[in-house]
Scaffold this motif. Sequence first.
Motif, mmCIF file in Angstrom:
data_model
loop_
_atom_site.group_PDB
_atom_site.id
_atom_site.type_symbol
_atom_site.label_atom_id
_atom_site.label_comp_id
_atom_site.label_asym_id
_atom_site.label_seq_id
_atom_site.Cartn_x
_atom_site.Cartn_y
_atom_site.Cartn_z
ATOM 1 N N ALA A 22 76.337 39.774 -93.503
ATOM 2 C CA ALA A 22 75.491 40.776 -93.198
ATOM 3 C C ALA A 22 74.302 40.923 -94.235
ATOM 4 O O ALA A 22 73.243 40.995 -93.817
ATOM 5 C CB ALA A 22 76.231 42.011 -92.969
ATOM 6 N N PHE A 23 74.912 40.988 -95.543
ATOM 7 C CA PHE A 23 73.750 41.228 -96.469
ATOM 8 C C PHE A 23 73.108 39.768 -96.556
ATOM 9 O O PHE A 23 71.726 39.986 -96.629
ATOM 10 C CB PHE A 23 74.616 41.180 -97.822
ATOM 11 C CG PHE A 23 73.635 41.178 -99.059
ATOM 12 C CD1 PHE A 23 73.067 42.443 -99.321
ATOM 13 C CD2 PHE A 23 73.305 40.175 -99.682
ATOM 14 C CE1 PHE A 23 72.087 42.450 -100.545
ATOM 15 C CE2 PHE A 23 72.261 40.043 -100.756
ATOM 16 C CZ PHE A 23 71.754 41.147 -101.173
ATOM 17 N N PHE A 24 73.378 38.805 -96.406
ATOM 18 C CA PHE A 24 72.713 37.390 -96.181
ATOM 19 C C PHE A 24 71.491 37.276 -95.223
ATOM 20 O O PHE A 24 70.636 37.127 -95.324
ATOM 21 C CB PHE A 24 73.458 36.108 -96.232
ATOM 22 C CG PHE A 24 72.601 34.945 -96.401
ATOM 23 C CD1 PHE A 24 71.952 34.485 -97.333
ATOM 24 C CD2 PHE A 24 72.691 34.128 -95.030
ATOM 25 C CE1 PHE A 24 71.354 33.143 -97.308
ATOM 26 C CE2 PHE A 24 71.763 32.975 -95.128
ATOM 27 C CZ PHE A 24 71.135 32.426 -96.309
ATOM 28 N N ILE A 25 72.278 37.361 -93.841
ATOM 29 C CA ILE A 25 71.402 37.622 -92.639
ATOM 30 C C ILE A 25 70.015 38.597 -92.551
ATOM 31 O O ILE A 25 68.974 38.501 -92.487
ATOM 32 C CB ILE A 25 72.110 37.773 -91.593
ATOM 33 C CG1 ILE A 25 73.083 36.220 -91.434
ATOM 34 C CG2 ILE A 25 71.235 37.781 -90.280
ATOM 35 C CD1 ILE A 25 73.731 36.140 -90.144
ATOM 36 N N GLY A 280 75.834 37.375 -80.609
ATOM 37 C CA GLY A 280 76.810 37.064 -81.608
ATOM 38 C C GLY A 280 77.632 38.143 -81.541
ATOM 39 O O GLY A 280 77.974 38.867 -80.515
ATOM 40 N N ARG A 281 78.038 38.737 -82.763
ATOM 41 C CA ARG A 281 78.966 40.146 -82.926
ATOM 42 C C ARG A 281 78.206 41.069 -84.003
ATOM 43 O O ARG A 281 77.326 40.756 -84.361
ATOM 44 C CB ARG A 281 80.231 39.425 -83.542
ATOM 45 C CG ARG A 281 80.232 38.901 -84.765
ATOM 46 C CD ARG A 281 81.534 39.027 -85.524
ATOM 47 N NE ARG A 281 81.573 40.287 -86.091
ATOM 48 C CZ ARG A 281 82.772 40.566 -86.937
ATOM 49 N NH1 ARG A 281 83.573 39.541 -86.983
ATOM 50 N NH2 ARG A 281 82.808 41.805 -87.486
ATOM 51 N N GLY A 282 78.865 42.109 -83.949
ATOM 52 C CA GLY A 282 78.338 43.262 -84.915
ATOM 53 C C GLY A 282 79.253 43.252 -86.030
ATOM 54 O O GLY A 282 80.125 42.627 -86.316
ATOM 55 N N ILE A 283 78.678 44.055 -86.877
ATOM 56 C CA ILE A 283 79.459 44.139 -88.203
ATOM 57 C C ILE A 283 80.826 45.134 -88.097
ATOM 58 O O ILE A 283 81.571 44.643 -88.686
ATOM 59 C CB ILE A 283 78.518 45.048 -89.297
ATOM 60 C CG1 ILE A 283 77.276 44.282 -89.520
ATOM 61 C CG2 ILE A 283 79.493 45.611 -90.289
ATOM 62 C CD1 ILE A 283 76.378 45.290 -90.570
ATOM 63 N N PHE A 290 74.012 40.702 -84.063
ATOM 64 C CA PHE A 290 73.274 39.354 -84.685
ATOM 65 C C PHE A 290 74.288 38.514 -85.767
ATOM 66 O O PHE A 290 73.664 37.506 -86.194
ATOM 67 C CB PHE A 290 71.945 39.748 -85.352
ATOM 68 C CG PHE A 290 72.267 40.748 -86.399
ATOM 69 C CD1 PHE A 290 72.594 40.664 -87.876
ATOM 70 C CD2 PHE A 290 72.159 42.074 -86.287
ATOM 71 C CE1 PHE A 290 72.903 41.137 -88.770
ATOM 72 C CE2 PHE A 290 72.532 43.039 -87.228
ATOM 73 C CZ PHE A 290 72.805 42.658 -88.504
ATOM 74 N N LEU A 291 75.358 38.834 -86.002
ATOM 75 C CA LEU A 291 76.113 38.117 -86.969
ATOM 76 C C LEU A 291 76.742 37.048 -85.972
ATOM 77 O O LEU A 291 77.296 37.258 -84.984
ATOM 78 C CB LEU A 291 77.192 38.931 -87.411
ATOM 79 C CG LEU A 291 76.776 40.136 -88.495
ATOM 80 C CD1 LEU A 291 78.106 40.656 -89.187
ATOM 81 C CD2 LEU A 291 75.649 40.002 -89.534
ATOM 82 N N PRO A 292 76.886 35.603 -86.795
ATOM 83 C CA PRO A 292 77.676 35.031 -86.253
ATOM 84 C C PRO A 292 78.881 35.161 -85.931
ATOM 85 O O PRO A 292 79.883 35.976 -86.509
ATOM 86 C CB PRO A 292 77.675 33.770 -87.064
ATOM 87 C CG PRO A 292 76.386 33.972 -88.071
ATOM 88 C CD PRO A 292 76.365 35.530 -87.951
#
Length: 352
Positions: A22-25, A280-283, A290-292
């Motif tokens: 999450a931090f990177f994206i 994608g999926r969430g946190i 938006f997470l893979p």
Amino acid sequence: MKIEWAPKNVPIERRRQVFAMAFFIISFMLLSLGSYFLTAAFLIYGGLYLRTLTIIYLVYVFVDHRRTHSIMDGNGLKIFRNNWLFRHYRDYFPVQLVKTAELPPNKNYIMASFPHGILGTGISTNMGLDISKWLELFPQVRPKVATLDQNFLTPIVRGLLKSWGLVSVSKEALVYLLTKSNDPKHKDNRDGFTSNAVAILVGGAQEALDSHPGQYILTLRNRKGFVKMAIRTGSSIVPTFSFGEVDILDQVANPPHSKVRHFQDFVKKLTGISPLVPVGRGIFNYSFGFLPNRRRIVQVVGSPIDVIKSDKPDPAYVDKIHNQVIEALEKMFVQYKDKYIPNAKNTKLVIH
């Protein structure tokens, strides 16, 4: 739509991996857009001193890119390509690297990489963000990842791309890297590395448009520029295939000839970038975001295909080498799909 929430008792290591992802994206998304807004704000609302510094910086970016193609020689600082954040980013999926043949450090290589997927995560991780596995398997070979030339004109972001070993996919940048000396005594090889391996996502933006889970659709039949580059520079071509790359993200349905695809093709033609809408999926949930998704990605590095160097590649010879690349990818897919792809019997490789 029913939301599937992540359980409360997720192991702390997995939470760290989600945090790293999450931090990177989020950081990269904010930097990519924020750099332009920040630059515009400095030029519009800044005082004379700030405006002058901003203009000087923009001129420097333009001139430096024209002069050096924004290439960072060597592997750069290890902290930017081997750290806690990117190790957790790798382990999130996880991303693996499989060696099937030696890459002698006495020549340079074009890594013909497939499929592009949405993010090109396999090669970006193994050859950019966390190169520890690469250096372990291919010592003395510098990993580089080629991306769009215009990315290096983006303020602030260009510095990050350079620190991760990304280079422009322009002809000038590739020639510069692929004609580097392989002599251990050469001044450019004082770091102990004598070879450059440049990964090119040959299918590019077009291949990204066809990326959907379980569908391995490659754009390659009419992509011969990388073969010509290899022949002109005398570089060997190494086919690589990232199994699972297409499974980490889906995108809004865009079948050929649909209105969505027509719009995407129009924007791609204007900018060179495909306007994808990833799904994608969430946190804290597995249903949307938006997470893979957590899906294993295995980048298999094939055997080098040597070429005969020529300043003027013969079309028949180009076709011969190009066919060898296609055959190598087809063979690699058949050999490893049962091991690395779920439901492999129903999965086919399509090459356009």
